[in-house]
Each structure stands twice: as C-alpha cells, then as structure tokens.
Design an enzyme around this catalytic site. Structure first.
Site, PDB file in Angstrom:
ATOM      1  N   HIS A 555       1.890  24.267  55.229  1.00  0.00           N
ATOM      2  CA  HIS A 555       1.412  23.327  54.214  1.00  0.00           C
ATOM      3  C   HIS A 555       0.882  22.045  54.852  1.00  0.00           C
ATOM      4  CE1 HIS A 555       2.411  20.325  50.828  1.00  0.00           C
ATOM      5  NE2 HIS A 555       1.252  20.890  50.551  1.00  0.00           N
ATOM      6  N   GLU A 558      -2.628  22.518  56.101  1.00  0.00           N
ATOM      7  CA  GLU A 558      -3.578  22.444  54.976  1.00  0.00           C
ATOM      8  C   GLU A 558      -3.917  20.991  54.648  1.00  0.00           C
ATOM      9  OE1 GLU A 558      -2.942  21.690  50.654  1.00  0.00           O
ATOM     10  OE2 GLU A 558      -1.890  23.574  51.060  1.00  0.00           O
ATOM     11  N   HIS A 559      -2.918  20.116  54.672  1.00  0.00           N
ATOM     12  CA  HIS A 559      -3.173  18.686  54.431  1.00  0.00           C
ATOM     13  C   HIS A 559      -4.052  18.089  55.526  1.00  0.00           C
ATOM     14  CE1 HIS A 559      -0.691  16.880  51.096  1.00  0.00           C
ATOM     15  NE2 HIS A 559      -0.330  18.155  51.029  1.00  0.00           N
ATOM     16  N   GLU A 635      -0.365  11.499  57.480  1.00  0.00           N
ATOM     17  CA  GLU A 635      -0.265  12.462  56.379  1.00  0.00           C
ATOM     18  C   GLU A 635       1.167  12.757  55.981  1.00  0.00           C
ATOM     19  OE1 GLU A 635      -2.533  14.246  53.514  1.00  0.00           O
ATOM     20  OE2 GLU A 635      -3.214  13.052  55.203  1.00  0.00           O
ATOM     21  N   GLU A 642       4.792  14.714  47.952  1.00  0.00           N
ATOM     22  CA  GLU A 642       4.633  15.980  47.231  1.00  0.00           C
ATOM     23  C   GLU A 642       5.964  16.728  47.191  1.00  0.00           C
ATOM     24  OE1 GLU A 642       1.772  19.958  47.214  1.00  0.00           O
ATOM     25  OE2 GLU A 642       1.490  18.416  48.730  1.00  0.00           O
TER      26      GLU A 642
END
Length: 1478
Positions: A555, A558-559, A635, A642
């Site tokens: 994940h 992906e960020h 990030e 999230e």
C-alpha cells in the site's frame, strides 16, 4: 490538381499570332475538352456501344499544364471508359501522327494517371475482364458499412438503370476497413465531376463517407454499384458539440435528375438531427447543389411550426405599407430565437436559414405581385448588407467601384476611413457613378430569380407525396441511426453447454496483445464520455506477498507512485493531472488489495499529447517509482491517517471478520492497510526491496478505453513508453496461498461499544468456480436467480408484523483469488440477534425443503431480463470506466469479456430454461456443516456462542423432521392503476431552444417540462417539486410531520405495501420516491422509457392515495427509528456532527438531534395527514423530465397520468416562494474553538473549520458560481499544504452550505464554507492553525496562475462530462426554475445562469480570486471562524469498552482480537474490507 489561370485579356481580345523560327511547324495544340470523351459503363457490352452517350466532366483543361492544351498530336482522340461497378478505367488513345514542336509532346500517360491513378488499366482486355473479376467489388467494400436508410424504387422511372432495385445509404468511417481503398477509386470521379474539389485526407478518422448504393437484381447474385456519395467531416465545436461539414457530394451523371441527390441529402439531414450535432454546413456549395439544398430545407422549414409566428409577423410588417418609400427599411431577418430553434432542431446553420428566410416570406405572401415592390426593397437591403456588413449607415465606410480583372461584374470594394474622414487612397472613383447602382440592381434581380426558382419548384411538389417520402425516411426498418434493434427482437440461439465463452483468451472489443517484455495491453475505442479516456495499470501484486516486516508496504508503494518517480517529484504527477482537468481522487487514484494493485487515471484526450503523457505516467508507475528516505517520510503521515481513519467501529469489525474468514492462511495476517508499527518505521530500503522484487512487467497490464481516433495509435503509444523497459532481475513466480476449508461451524460474538446497532452475519465459504464454458455461465445465472429470489423473501419478512430483523440480504463475493463466499447479513433490534439468526437459517432451510415457487422464479426471471435488456439497449453508451474495469478483471481473474450483444442473446436463451427446482438446488451450498462462519455483533453483550449453537441445532432438527412450513405467498394485484384517469389537456405549450426543452401547462395546473436526449437509451429521469415544506410547520408539529414520508413509505404511499409493490414491478425498471424538505416537497423517478407509463402511474397513485396509519407498519418504523437514535448516540462522529450544527446554526428544533422521548410522542395520524396534503394539489407542482423520450409516446401518458390527477376544489399548500418562512438558524459572530470529547475504543480525530458567508442580492449569480470555484481552490490548496507539504492528513474536503436559506428571489444568502479533515489527535490544533495560515496567505498573496488554471480546467472538464449526462441536465433545468432570476421564462433563466458561470470563468484570475477570498470570507479569516475538533475522551484509568465473548476452547477466537461495528441500520449487505484506496 493544377488550377487554370485567369486571363487578363478582355472578352473581345483576339490572341496575336507569333512568328515562329525553326524547322518544325507551329503547334497550336488541342484543348483537352475537345479531344477527351468520358463514358460510364456497367457492362463490357456497353464498351464501344454507339448507344452509350458520353458524360460531361468539369473543365478537363485544368488537368493539363499551362494553357490546358495537349501538344504534339495530330487527329488526337481519347475515349475514357469507366467501369461503374469496379471504378476501373481504360483510355483508348488514337491519333494520326505526332509532331515534336516547340511545345514538345504531351505525356498523355502521365497526365491521365494524374487523374485516374491506380484505377487506370493499360490493356483493354484486362479492363473488360474487370466486369467479371471485380463484379463484387462494391459489395465487398461496403459489407461493414452502417446502413443509414433503405428504400425500394417505385418503378416510375423510364430508365432500366434504376428499376427494379433497392437503394441504400451506408456510412463508413474513412479509417474503417475498406473505406480508404474504396475512396481511392472514387477520387477520379471527384476530380472529374465535382468542380474545384481535392481528395480528402484518408488518414483523418473524422471523415465519413455516405454511399448511395444500388442493389440490382441480376441473374446470378444481386449487383451492387455506387450511385452517388458524399464526404462529411465532423469537427469539434467548443465546448461540447460536434459539427458536420459536407465537403463533397456527387450523384453519377447517368443517375442524375432522378431525385437521388435530394434523397441522399435528406438522409444526411436526418443523421445530423438524430446524432444531435451542433449544425450541418456545406463547404463552398455549387449553384446547382445549393438550389437542391435550399429546396429541401424550405420543405423542412415550412413544416416547422415554432417559426411560423415569426414568419407571420414578418409578412404582416411587410404588407402594412410602402417600404420602398421609407428612408430606413427594416432588415426582415429571422429573430435570434428562431435561428437557434432551427439550428438546434433541424441543424440548419444560420447562414443557410437566413437565405431560406427570404424564400419563406416570399411563399407566405398571398398576392406576391401586390407587394413585389416592397419585397424587392427588402432584398435590396439584404444584398447591400451582404456587401457592406451590418453597419451600412456608418459614415466611416464608403462603397466604391474599382476595375477588377478577376470579376468585372463584382467590383465593389469597401474602404474604411479613420475618425469619419474620407480615405486618401490612390484609387480614383466617382461616388455618383451610375454603374454602381446598376450593378446593385443586377445583383438584386439575380437574387430574386433564385428565390422564384426555388419557390416555384417547392410549390409544384405534391405535399402528400412529400409527406410519404418523409415517412419512408423516418420509418425505414433498416435504419440503424433512427431505429435500433430492440432486445425483444433478439433471436434465441442454440447453445452447446461445453462451448467456451467468447474467443478467449482474447477479450471482446479490445485490441489485445503482449509486448516482448511481458506487458499485456488492452485498448478499446469508446465515445462515452466524449474526448475522455479511462486508463489503468493493473499489477498482480498485493499485500499477501509481504513478509512480516513489510506488512503495509504494498500500500505504501501505491502511495509513493503519485509522490515521486524518476521524472516527477513532490507530487508533480498530481499537479500535472489536475492542470489538465483530472481531479485528484475522482480522476487519479489507486487501490491495493491482498492480491493486486490497480492505478487508475481518467483524463481528457482532446489534445493528442495528453494521452501520451498519461500513458507515460503509468509507465513511471511500472518501474520508476522513487523510494527514498525523504519521499517515504513525506508520505508516512498520509498513510498513517488512512490507517487511523479505518480504526473505527466498522473498520474493526471488517478487520476481525477478515481474519476470521481467512484463518489458517497467510491472507489472515496480510490486511492491505498493514501494521501501525510498519507504517511508522519501515525503512526505505525495505520498501524498495519489495518494489523491485515484485513489480515486473510480466505481472502487469495496461488498459486504455476512451474516445480515441483509432486503437493502433494508442497501442503504438503503449509500445513507445513501455517496450524498452526490462526487468533487472528474473521475476519470481507469484505464489498461490490456499485458504484451508473447515467442516465445523465457526461461531463468534462481537461486542463493540460504538456499534451502530445489532447485526448477524452468516458466511458460507467455498472455492472460486471457473467461468469458461456456456454451462459455467448458466450456473452463474442460476446462482444469481437464487440470490435474487432469497433476497425477495428476506425483504418481505422484514416488512411483517414484529419482524425478526429490520433488513436482511445475501450476496456472493470473491474474497481473494482462491476463495468465494455467500454472505447473508441482517440488522436487528438490540438483543434480537438470536431471533434474527434463527429466521435467516429457517428461510434457507425452507428453500431446501420446499424450494421456490414458479411464480417467485418468474418474478426473478423478469427482473434479470429487465436488467440485461437495459444493458443491451445502452450497449453503445457504456462508460469507458466500466469497460476498463471489465478488462482489468479479465487480466487479474480471467473473467471472460464476451460482449453485451452475445451476453444478451445468451441470457435471453438460458434464463427461461432455468426452472424453480434448478434455482432451489443452490440452497444446498448454504449448509452450516461446511465452511460456515456465524457471528453476531452487538453494542452490549446479549448472545453467547452456546446460544448460537442452540439456534443452529434447533433449525437443523426442524429441517430433518420436515417441520418447516412452505412459504405463504400473498396475492399480487395485476395493475398499478385499476381505473385509468381521464386525460387532461395542454393549456399552453412553450419551446425553449436555448436548453432544448418543451414546457407544457396542463389543465389541472401542473407544469411539465421535458427534454429528449440520446445519452442513455434506457433512461428517463424526472423530478417534481412544489414550494412549501417543513419550515411552515409550528414547532409542536415538526417532529411528527417530518416522519410523514418514512411512515407513508412503510404503509405504502403508492397504495400498496412495499413488499407487494416489489412483485408488481418485477421485470420493470422503475424507481419512484417522495421527500419532504424544509422548503419543498419533491418526488423523483429513474425508469426505462418502456416503463414510463408505470412510473407516471405511481405518481398518479402518490397524489390520489390517502395514506392511513396502520399499527403494524407504524410499529416497525418507530422501532427502527429508536434503534437508529440509540446508534447515533453511541457514534462519536454523530455526537461531533450534532455539536457542529449546534455551534454553527443554533440550537433550534430544526437542527437539534431527535431524542427517543420525542419519538415516542410522534402522532402517526398527523404525520400521514400532512404527507397526504403535501402531494394533493397538482397545480402547485412543476415536473421536469429528461431522457430518451419519444414525445409521440410520452405526451399521451403525461396527459393521462399527470394531467389526469384531479385538482382539489381549494388550493392545498399553495405557497409563494418569496413568502416562505426561513429556517430558525443563527450564525456565529465570533471566534469559537472547541473540543468535543467522546468515548472511543481507539483514538479518532476529526476537524471542521467553518467560516460564515453572506452573499448580497445584487451580484448573486456570479457570487454563487464564485463560491463554488473558491471551494475547489481551497480544497486543492489545503490538500497540497497539509498532505503534500506537511504529510499529516490523508485527504481534505471543502464544502459550501447555502441550503438553509429560503428560496426567495430578493433576499441575501447566508451560509458557510467549511474545511473538513481527520488527523492525529495530538497535532489537531497545530493543523487548524496551519490551515488558517494557508487561507490567510491566499487572502494576502493570492493563488498562483497555475492554481487558477487547474481549477478552471477541472471545472470545465466536469462541465463537459455533465453535458453528456441526463442527471446533469435534470439538475440544470431544475436550477433554472428554482433560480432567483426565474420570472416565468426558463430559457432566460438558464441563459443568465450559464452567462454568470462563463463571466466568472473569464474573470477568474489570481487577483480576482484573491479579492473574492477577501470579500466572501471574513478578512482576515482568523477574525471570525468556528473550529470544532473531535477528540477521544480522557480517562485517568484509560478507556476500555471493547470486550469479546466466546468459548475458551475455541483456539482461532482465542488468538484473535474481535471487535465489530455496524455502519448503519439501512445497510443491507455488509461489505468485506480488503483493500486500501489512496
């Protein structure tokens, strides 16, 4: 083609003979026109036949250099034969001798090849053979053409050339197969018979050929040949339309004079109308074609009723007096409204309509001779205007006459002087020269001759025959444009159950392939929406591949993709995409699941470079993501936020459920969001290692679906950006992680203090089944029918007296690659989980014992037929994003893509073959003895695992002993309306061409406005509204009456209980609802055009049904309402939202949350009486209908069911919008910062920063648009600042609230702009300060031009997309009616609103945005705002409210922390959270 040069000699000048010196005699040459003859022949017998006449081409001299002569030949004759079947040609050249004079010998072969190119055949025998060898050339070339219209010739012609035969008009895109070759053979005809034409660009896909084909019966097979054709170009018109330009049109000479050119033109006109282009123009029409075109348009205009009043008005003015004696003559041009109506409806452009207008007036004058002098004055005025422009009276312009060697008879020149002074030029003119007036008179006479010719021809045509011809054009069965083949005409197919679906592995409709490096690509053309493309990079890499120290890394990768790559840094990808209108979130996003990661883009492609740049970004994601320490640190905060956002009650339930379902496999410990400790501390090297190990092109696919000119170009772009990429190491094989099965039933009890209610979930796990053959597809249909049928039963149970659950449903879901599950979930009252569980198990057991009835299955079958019919009808209007998702699933899960045409035919064939017993067998898969997981979720502990075991045993025993009774079916009425009402009448009808709508006032006072669109073939939307709502009620009645629509909905606001209505509407696609708002009552509908009558019947029932409270239904509603109130009281976010409303709008009864004590005082009778009165008087309602409407079908239904609603003797709730009572709210006037502390299992934090707004009436329209732009600007800048710069939030939302104001046309508007985001509780106050500082900076320094450009682009792209959607137009028309500028003219209202939007767009710049931020928000914003922050409740001992109850010997429960929550009592299907979206 070489153009002939104009001679400067006078018309009577004889060329002088020159003395020649040399040995050869003077060669005067021969003109090409004199020695070349052209013959069109259709058989070899016609070649050299004396009965065949030559055809006259355009000036052949143009094709020969210099003076257009052929030199060096004596007695030259050239006969050119053109095969009208294959379009080959042969030149028979004869001459007596050749002479090499001073001009040399013309190369005839080269000259003829310039005309005929590769179609010319050198050998006569070879040419004669083409009549047999190329007999089917035209037939083969047009086999894939789109038939636009067909007709059979009536045999009235004396020529055998056209009888007996069929005529077809076919359309071919120039880029389609065969079209280019066919046009290359047509080029000689273009050059020979279309004056001044040049070949079109066959590489431009926007060219279309419309071919007039004759199909003539022959002894063998039918013979096809081209009778005529036209070339049409579609080009873009800002902002959202296409225009059609007719560039070439030709009917072959032997077929001219038979009305075929008119027929072809009529078809083109119909296409322009049906495809809703902006207008149809013609490029430099010849006089002959212009005459035909005008005759056709005059016919159409004379039948166009909306312009008749304007014509009558012009004629009345013209016949009043002597215009010729007046100093200033009225211009007699059509009004702008008529011009727009004609353009929008008939697609006749303004220039052509103005020409036709003169003829329409001429035809409308009864005694033309009486008014000819005045009419001539009008035409003279028009001619003068054409020459000088509109401002013919200005003293700054002079008309002078100068000699012209080019066109002696058209020698007007306009000179413009400065400051009104005479121009000092070298041209010597005499302003009083009589020749000038003579030339003007000649031009006027010529114009009137043209008008009379058209009028005479139009008047001679028989109106009856014209109507018949137009009817033939409209109703031709072969027209694909005007009449699509319906689903119900699809033929059943014979099926082989073992046959594989489609053409796997190649998916239907896509250009599909694999590059040498392993990358798979899918490319498909799709024009919905126009000028947009949906792109994706699908990667077979998910969280299940992570090692223990990498949990969450998939994940994180992906960020990072959107954060930094080799070419982009600091979220420049996001900024670039926003600069072209691809908004962050909706148009650029990604998601990570356990098995895959998918990157998605939705971008404009109206500029060629945009698609290339977007594909290059996907290429960056594939192998160029930059993983540095700095990038990762930036990030982490967003990823962590999230993670925190998913740690609420729903998230905890989903996590625990996932682990329980996957127990025993690696999936159980690999939730995509990962672990907090990994997110906070994983080093960049670990992330990079994961990325480099698993991200390989052989595990990826690029999907591109959009409005592309062609797929080859897109494939080439993919190759350009991906082909050179290679893996630096050997890609490892993707392992398979099985999920162990289990025979024993697993039980769990979840107790969650923040749960929104009590619920039960039963999951039946099983391996994923293949979908490869027709039998597999039939099994899938049977499974779907089973789920539908069971859901219908569960819904009916929820509506019975004292139901065991409020809502219950079942669905099938593929959880991970190897595992599928049926998941049945219910929401119930507190302490009702055991009763709910028993009812759910009993119903499945009942199906196993007794099965479904044939009637139940027939209802389901009709429902599924309706769904596939809708999909089939809209097969050409599918959104590109939907098609993109299909190809993604094909790549990731091998789901076949077979095309909706084949799938519709398959379903239509298979559904009737699946019986009730076939469907009932699927209940065998829902046994508790294999792969079953049962759990309850409660806010307080009530059920135990032992209790749940007892319920399962009880139901199993009842089933074994066959003590479960069959299902008791209720009787269902056949008709919605038992007695059809008497239709009403149309009192007034208005047309608003500005928005393309028709407005009707019906005899009962209801106003109906409809707009026909072609966006979706199977959609009609409508909304009715009336002013006056809950704000008019006294406080003591408010709570009771606000429950009116909820209570009426349960009782049956349409006259039938919801469970009964569900069966009555089976097989129909229609949804109607009603709502009571603060200032308006509304009803809304979404239906299929074929079900419009049913939808209108339901509206009729809404107005004529007298809803009376029933104890059973009211009890259910109130019980559900009480459970909802208790759930809200437990939910920290609801507590937070209530406090925000109280601080921002005051603690009035309208905004205050309802309490259980108040619910128990609700008067059901008062609620129903108020609801009945809200929908009683049709004269107070305006209804807007948008969609695929055929007025001929819809109007009678509207008159019957809307016009037939009886009007009460006295007005009911008839309010003036300006007199409505405003909501009792107050806005804060000072700074307020407050913490709302609430008990939480895990720390959550939400922030709302709110600024008061007041808009004054004078500039209201622009300000409303402005505040929308400012909201998007603030949202973009807050995200950039708090996420991209500081890395502390996941996302932010800026919302504008102006809805509390009454809909007055004069009062100022008050509301607020709020900034909302979630964050770490520890830094919430700091982030509020940072947000305030950023807004202050924008107020003081203003945004950058880049910021403004991005916002304008995002808004424009959203606007362009909206213009292609019915919902957008419905909302636009409603806003037109409800706008404060509406004063009875919808067109004017919509125009003002759109002009306000455009003015705001034009004026928006950094300086104006800065001024607006200072004007609309408090300035500086820190002086007045409300900041409310949700925080965890403090406790000296810590807070622990999550407990878990289970039997201690259950190992899998003992090892798992189990928490749960329910998002809402209205949830029918519980989703399984197994992915993270960026």
């Amino acid at each position: 083609m070489v153009q002939k040069q104009q001679s400067t000699a006078g018309p009577d000048t004889e060329p002088k003979k020159r003395r020649r010196v040399g040995f050869s005699p003077a060669d005067t040459g021969v003109e090409a026109n004199e020695c070349i003859k052209i013959y069109l022949v259709s058989s070899k017998e016609e070649v050299d036949s004396p009965e065949i006449s030559c055809v006259k081409p355009v000036d052949l001299n143009d094709f020969f250099d210099g003076d257009g002569k052929i030199y060096g030949y004596q007695g030259l004759k050239i006969n050119v034969w053109i095969n009208s079947i294959s379009l080959h040609s042969y030149a028979d050249i004869t001459y007596q001798s050749t002479t090499n004079g001073d001009k040399g010998i013309t190369d005839l072969k080269s000259a003829l090849q310039n005309i005929f190119a590769e179609t010319i055949v050198e050998n006569k025998d070879e040419f004669l053979q083409t009549f047999s060898t190329q007999r089917d050339f035209i037939r083969n070339m047009v086999s894939n053409g789109e038939v636009m219209h067909s007709k059979v010739t009536d045999g009235s012609s004396n020529s055998a050339e056209v009888t007996p035969s069929d005529l077809q008009v076919l359309r071919m895109e120039i880029g389609s197969p065969n079209a280019g070759l066919l046009y290359s053979r047509l080029v000689p005809l273009v050059l020979l018979f279309v004056d001044g034409s040049n070949p079109i660009d066959v590489t431009d896909p926007d060219w279309h050929l419309y071919l007039l084909i004759q199909k003539k019966e022959d002894k063998e097979e039918p013979l096809y040949r081209i009778v005529g054709f036209t070339a049409i170009y579609k080009f873009y018109r800002y902002p959202d339309r296409l225009r059609m330009r007719l560039s070439q049109i030709l009917v072959l000479p032997s077929f001219q004079g038979k009305g075929l050119g008119s027929y072809l033109m009529e078809v083109v006109n119909k296409v322009a109308t049906s495809e809703n282009v902006y207008d149809l123009t013609v490029e430099e029409p010849s006089e002959k074609f212009q005459h035909i075109r005008t005759c056709i348009d005059i016919h159409r205009l004379r039948a166009f009723d909306p312009i008749k009043p304007a014509i009558d008005s012009a004629v009345q003015t013209l016949t009043k007096g002597k215009l010729s004696k007046k100093a200033e003559i009225p211009r007699f041009t059509p009004p702008l409204s008529a011009i727009e109506q004609v353009r929008e409806t008939l697609k006749i452009n303004k220039k052509q309509f103005v020409k036709c207008w003169e003829i329409l007036i001429y035809l409308a004058l009864d005694t033309i001779d009486k008014y000819m002098e005045d009419y001539t004055s009008v035409i003279t005025n028009h001619v003068r205007t054409d020459i000088l422009g509109k401002d013919i009276e200005t003293p700054k312009k002079q008309v002078v006459d100068v000699p012209s060697s080019f066109e002696p008879e058209a020698s007007f020149v306009v000179f413009k002087s400065l400051n009104g002074e005479e121009t000092n030029s070298n041209v010597q003119v005499d302003e009083n020269k009589p020749e000038q007036e003579q030339q003007m008179k000649q031009l006027v006479e010529e114009r009137i001759r043209e008008i009379k010719l058209v009028a005479e021809k139009v008047s001679k045509l028989c109106p009856k025959r014209r109507r018949l011809r137009e009817m033939d054009l409209i109703t031709g069965e072969s027209s694909k444009v005007l009449r699509k083949q319906g689903f119900r005409s699809l033929k059943l197919m014979s099926v082989d159950m073992e046959k594989e679906l489609g053409n796997e592995p190649e998916p239907f409709g896509a250009d599909y392939g694999r590059l040498d490096n392993g990358l798979v690509y899918y490319v498909r053309r799709n024009s919905k929406p126009r000028m947009r493309a949906a792109l994706a990079l699908a990667v077979k890499v998910g969280s299940v591949l992570e090692e223990e120290d990498q949990r969450g890394v998939a994940h994180i990768v992906e960020h990072l993709a959107f954060s930094a790559t080799t070419r982009y840094t600091n979220h420049d990808i996001v900024k670039f995409l926003e600069s072209i209108g691809a908004e962050f979130g909706p148009c650029q996003n990604a998601m990570t699941t356990a098995d895959e990661t998918i990157y998605e883009l939705f971008v404009p492609v109206d500029k060629p470079e945009l698609l290339s740049q977007a594909i290059s970004i996907l290429a960056e994601f594939s192998s160029e993501i930059r993983v540095s320490k700095e990038d990762l640190e930036k990030e982490r905060g967003a990823v962590m936020e999230e993670y925190r956002g998913n740690r609420n009650a729903t998230g905890r339930m989903q996590d625990a459920h996932w682990q329980l379902m996957m127990e025993g496999s690696k999936y159980a410990e690999r939730l995509p969001i990962g672990l907090e400790k990994v997110i906070r501390s994983v080093p960049a090297a670990t992330v990079k290692q994961f990325y480099q190990k698993w991200y390989h092109l052989c595990n990826m696919a690029v999907v591109a679906v959009g409005d592309f000119p062609d797929t080859k170009t897109v494939v080439d772009l993919i190759k350009t950006h991906f082909e050179d990429k290679r893996s630096s190491r050997e890609p490892p094989e993707i392992p398979v992680f099985p999920v162990p099965s289990h025979e024993e039933t697993r039980f769990s009890c979840f107790v969650e203090s923040e749960a929104a209610g009590s619920a039960v979930m039963i999951s039946y796990k099983m391996p994923v089944s293949d979908l490869k053959t027709v039998k597999d597809y039939r099994d899938m249909l049977g499974e779907s029918m089973f789920l539908h049928a069971l859901n219908q039963r569960l819904f009916k149970i929820s509506r019975k007296k004292d139901p065991p659950f409020f809502a219950c449903s079942i669905a099938a879901d593929v959880l991970v690659s190897p595992l599928k599950a049926y998941i049945m979930s219910s929401s119930c009252k507190e302490k009702g989980t055991l009763a709910s569980l028993e009812s759910m198990l009993l119903e499945v057991a009942r199906v196993r014992l007794h099965g479904f009835s044939e009637r139940e299955i027939s209802v389901v079958r009709a429902l599924m037929m309706s769904e596939i019919e809708s999909a089939y009808l809209e097969r050409d209007q599918v959104q590109s994003t939907s098609l993109r998702d299909e190809y993604i699933q094909h790549f990731l899960h091998k789901e076949p893509v077979i095309g909706i045409e084949y799938e519709a035919q398959l379903q239509k064939t298979l559904l009737p073959q699946i019986s009730a017993s076939d469907v009932s067998k699927y209940s065998e898969k829902l046994r508790t003895s294999c792969g079953c997981v049962i759990k309850t979720m409660e806010p307080r502990s009530a059920a135990t695992v032992d209790d749940m075991r007892d319920v399962v045993s009880k139901v199993n025993s009842l089933e074994e002993e066959a003590e479960i009774a069959p299902w008791d079916e209720e009787k269902i009425p056949e008709e919605v309306v038992n007695e059809k009402p008497t239709p009403g009448d149309i009192i007034q009808q208005l047309e608003y061409p500005e928005v393309g709508v028709t407005e009707l006032t019906l005899s009962n006072g209801m106003q109906v406005c409809y707009k026909s669109t072609d966006f979706l073939d199977d959609q009609v939307l409508f909304t009715g509204f009336s002013y006056g709502g809950l704000s008019e009620l006294p406080e003591k009645d408010y709570i009771s009456c606000s429950m009116g629509s909820t209570i009426a909905g349960e009782i049956g606001m349409f006259g039938y209980k919801p469970s009964m209505l569900m069966d009555m509407l089976a097989g129909k696609r229609v949804e109607v609802s009603a709502r009571l708002g603060p200032y308006m009552r509304t009803f809304s509908c979404d239906c299929s055009p074929t079900d419009l009558e049913t939808a209108l019947q339901l509206v009729y029932q809404l107005f004529t049904t007298n809803v009376m409270p029933q104890e059973e239904e009211v009890g259910i509603v109130m019980q559900m309402a009480e459970e909802a109130v208790r759930a809200r009281e437990r939910d920290p976010y609801t507590v937070f939202a209530n406090r925000v409303k109280e601080l921002n709008y005051g603690n009035s009864y309208f905004f205050r949350p309802i309490r259980i004590s108040e619910l128990r005082k609700v008067d059901p009778l008062k609620a129903c009486e108020y609801f009945n009165s809200c929908f009683r008087d049709p004269s107070t309602f305006t209804v807007v209908i948008v969609g695929n409407l055929d007025p001929g079908i819809a109007l009678p239904l509207i008159l019957q069911y809307l016009g037939g609603i009886p009007k009460p003797p006295q007005p009911v709730l008839n309010f003036n919008r300006d007199d409505l009572k405003g909501l009792p709210f107050t806005f804060p006037t000072k700074i307020t910062r407050e913490f709302v502390r609430s008990p939480m299992v895990e720390a959550q934090c939400s922030v709302q920063l709110c600024f008061p707004v007041q808009l004054t009436n004078g500039t209201m329209i622009e300000e409303i648009h402005c505040i929308g732009f400012l909201g998007k600007l603030l949202e973009t800048k807050i995200i950039q600042f708090l996420r991209f710069t500081h890395g502390q939030i996941y996302s932010a939302e800026v919302s504008v609230f102006l809805g509390g104001n009454k809909p007055s046309r004069t009062a100022d508007l008050r509301g607020d702009i709020s900034v909302n985001f979630s964050c770490d509780p520890e830094i919430s106050s700091k982030l509020v300060d940072l947000a305030l500082e950023e807004i202050v900076r924008l107020q003081e320094e203003g945004p950058s031009q880049e910021d403004i450009s991005a916002i304008l682009e995002i808004e424009q792209r959203a606007h362009e997309n909206g213009l292609q959607e019915n919902y957008y137009w419905l909302d636009r028309i409603l806003r037109g009616y409800q706008s404060r500028v509406y004063a009875g003219d919808l067109g004017a209202s919509c125009k003002i609103l759109e002009e306000g939007r455009l003015r705001m767009r034009e004026s928006l710049a950094p300086q104006t945005a800065q001024a607006a931020l200072q004007r609309i928000l408090p300035h500086p914003c820190k002086k007045q705002y409300t900041a409310v922050i949700l925080m965890p409740q403090r406790s000296r001992f810590g807070f622990l409210s999550s407990i878990f109850v289970s039997r201690p010997e259950t190992a899998y429960i003992r090892d798992t922390k189990i928490l749960a929550g329910i998002a809402s009592l209205a949830v029918l299907v519980f989703s399984i959270w197994r992915y993270s979206r960026r």
